[in-house]
Design an enzyme around this catalytic site. Structure first.
Site, mmCIF file in Angstrom:
data_model
loop_
_atom_site.group_PDB
_atom_site.id
_atom_site.type_symbol
_atom_site.label_atom_id
_atom_site.label_comp_id
_atom_site.label_asym_id
_atom_site.label_seq_id
_atom_site.Cartn_x
_atom_site.Cartn_y
_atom_site.Cartn_z
ATOM 1 N N TYR A 80 0.488 -1.157 -0.129
ATOM 2 C CA TYR A 80 -0.189 0.191 0.369
ATOM 3 C C TYR A 80 0.686 1.262 0.121
ATOM 4 C CZ TYR A 80 0.708 -1.028 5.421
ATOM 5 O OH TYR A 80 0.672 -1.225 6.590
ATOM 6 N N LYS A 81 2.327 0.831 0.319
ATOM 7 C CA LYS A 81 3.345 2.250 -0.381
ATOM 8 C C LYS A 81 3.355 2.657 -0.978
ATOM 9 C CE LYS A 81 4.908 1.065 4.866
ATOM 10 N NZ LYS A 81 4.099 2.979 5.298
#
Lengths: 415, 415
Positions: free
Chosen positions: A226-227
């Site tokens: 999710y980064k």
């Protein structure tokens, strides 16, 4: 004359990835987003893919959709492994979250080294890693040996060397340190660990999608998506198990997706003989297609170009901060050598928490990390040099006017 | 004259939930979906909610979205617990998948009963449950005592009574059996287990959203949310820990979301003193909002009405199957007493696999379970009585014409 503005414009004009910003949703054009290392932006392709998945595949294909979904953890894992980890197919799965994956692999590794009583990590490792390893060590009657890491410098080889002996089953660190951006010396640590017969488990959450890694000497790895991978909030994480270890290690969470003939639903657990044995239960399909789209965008951009731009962006952050912010007590808390840092830069300041609030109010989104750290993660694929310029310009104004002091100091939020 | 057609029309006309079908996406109006107990349909509200979540909250709020997301596991857990499990707030989380949740709670329970060496389950429990418990028992040096369950009858009290003694740490069964739909006698099993000081852990995957349960005597429970709860493919699962056990049990997977002051990221693991300690890592936000919408639809329908219609639908399946299919060798493999079954009906036939293929080709979606079982799950909230009539009418035609014999027999798919 603002010569740094001219520099930013020049850098943007020469940026081979400049057009890639258009592949992402940018709602408010005035917002400067410097927190791509916490939650990446939404790729436009993901919107279309999710509509197809939800409206057509779930809504109309219904249970028949599983024909296409059942292999997603491996298919997306292969894509991520190939584009972002440089590993051959059949060694990466996208499944569960980083915490659960770390637990599975750490426990499997400890069990694979019976008689050895020690797990080594460091005190600057990401909290979930430290907590998982501590709890696991307590439950397995092992010792968690926590070496000291100078917060700005990353994992120190001398300390690793002193901690690693023949009683060590597992060595586990983060590659890019979450608080400083410092890189751990992976290859040497892999070598040190192997020289005493220990296994290595890397957390690449703050590297994957931004910093190339060489896993050829490593045993195990996990990371989030999710980064920099832009998989969305709470997107499923991934795990890597080197091929020759896949039948040697056992998954402690022996769910039905790891069973050889899953739908025979037979009486005995008979795990798969490949990376699939590290699956648990039903995988999160919505999250998986988001990761697949996120990976696709980065794969097309190319990890080499992403890394080159990541270095250029962080160099520019440092250059501007040196020029504008040092006089206000802002200190660069990230290695200045680009070969020793990941893709984020940390600015230390006694009122970092208030500065983060003031920046947010001024339309610049940074991150804050304890105890006094402003963390800037200009994700290479969609961040412009002008964003760095403008964001730090607003920070300079805040510092000059001391406007951050009108924001409340940080209070602990204990649940 | 087809008097069963008249019955179906009559039942639909009198159905208080008849209008609820409109709350779901029904793509092909000719498709008869009788597999809501494997993957529930897509609520229309979920489409709108996902768009809002993805396009606005992720796309524009970016990292600031976590302000609303961070409590989703508890908020959705409370909603699910209140509407579908009849339990007070603060005891249910939506997180991870059923396999991981089962592992966490089973290991926590075993650790909470030191000195006791046995876990009890049954040979008809869902595969993931059996595999997880077997692996866990092996790793903890415990005995997994697997009692025999007659496949059509569900868990037998005599067998439980014989298996449960003072050496038992944990008793774990499914409430609704996946292959037969038979209900286990929960209250009596809870009592038996407690009489020897053991804890109970229920898998309610095939009950939740369709069959009311009384958890007042139970200790622990888990379940999925992609069946009757309509949370979508791979939607996050849930777990229940009775309030007084929450500080007594430890989460073996000690991730940062279970930490008291999560963002202090302090050196020591200090778990939350409430149900939140059973969280692991970053929760799957997209899946969570889908579960929230799925629960909302069922909450408005009301569990009593859902159960009443579930009984009426399964009664009607049995009535039609008796009238039309028994002459072709189809046998009802589900308890005929509605108080003893969940919301699906199993039809046994030697060529069940081929019948399932033929039905699918004829626009009727059933499920198949080993070794010879056609499983029909007419989910109460969107299935009409006319669907049951028409679906079984097509099955009768297939049997009459033996058209299923042109479909290939089942081959094992070993990976």
């Amino acid at each position: 004359v603002d010569h740094l503005l001219a520099r930013a414009e020049q850098l943007d004009a020469a940026d081979p990835l400049a057009g890639w910003r258009d592949r992402f949703v940018v709602g408010d054009p005035g917002l400067i987003y410097l927190d791509g290392n916490s939650l990446g932006r939404l790729p436009k392709a993901t919107q279309a893919r999710l509509s197809q998945l939800v409206d057509v595949e779930w809504g109309e294909h219904l249970i028949r959709g599983w024909h296409d979904w059942v292999d997603l953890p491996e298919r997306v894992g292969d894509a991520l492994g190939s584009a972002l980890l440089g590993v051959a197919a059949g060694q990466v799965l996208v499944c569960d979250n980083t915490t659960v994956n770390l637990y599975k692999l750490a426990l499997a590794a400890a069990k694979a080294r019976p008689g050895r009583r020690v797990i080594v990590t460091d005190d600057d490792n990401f909290p979930t890693d430290r907590y998982v390893l501590a709890q696991l060590a307590a439950q397995q009657d092992l010792e968690l040996r926590v070496i000291a890491t100078p917060i700005d410098e990353g994992v120190q080889l001398d300390a690793v060397r002193a901690a690693v002996d023949h009683d060590v089953a597992l060595v586990s660190f983060s590659h890019t340190a979450y608080r400083s951006g410092a890189l751990a010396p992976m290859a040497t640590i892999d070598e040190l660990a192997h020289s005493v017969g220990a296994l290595t488990l890397w957390d690449l959450s703050h590297s994957v999608g931004a910093v190339p890694v060489d896993l050829s000497r490593s045993d195990l790895a996990v990371g989030c998506s999710y980064k920099y991978v832009n998989g969305g909030p709470g997107a499923p994480a991934w795990l890597y198990v080197r091929r020759d270890l896949q039948t040697y290690l056992g998954n402690p969470i022996a769910g039905w997706f790891s069973q050889r003939d899953q739908f025979a639903m037979g009486p005995e657990y008979s795990p798969r003989q490949d990376v699939g044995r590290f699956l648990t239960g039903t995988p999160p399909v919505l999250g998986l297609v988001c990761v697949e789209e996120g990976v696709r965008v980065l794969a097309e951009a190319g990890l080499d170009r992403l890394r080159a731009k990541g270095i250029a962006l962080t160099e520019f952050v440092i250059e501007v901060a040196d020029a504008w912010l040092s006089e206000y007590g802002v200190r660069i808390a990230t290695p200045r050598d680009p070969e020793r840092r990941g893709s984020h830069v940390v600015l230390e300041h006694p009122q970092a928490w208030q500065l983060a609030q003031a920046l947010t109010a001024a339309g610049v989104i940074p991150d804050y990390r304890e105890p006094n750290r402003l963390r800037l993660g200009p994700a290479p694929v969609y961040t412009r040099f002008i964003d760095v310029h403008d964001g730090l310009s607003r920070l300079r104004t805040i510092l000059r006017e001391s406007s951050h002091t009108s924001f409340p100091a940080k209070a602990a939020s204990v649940r």
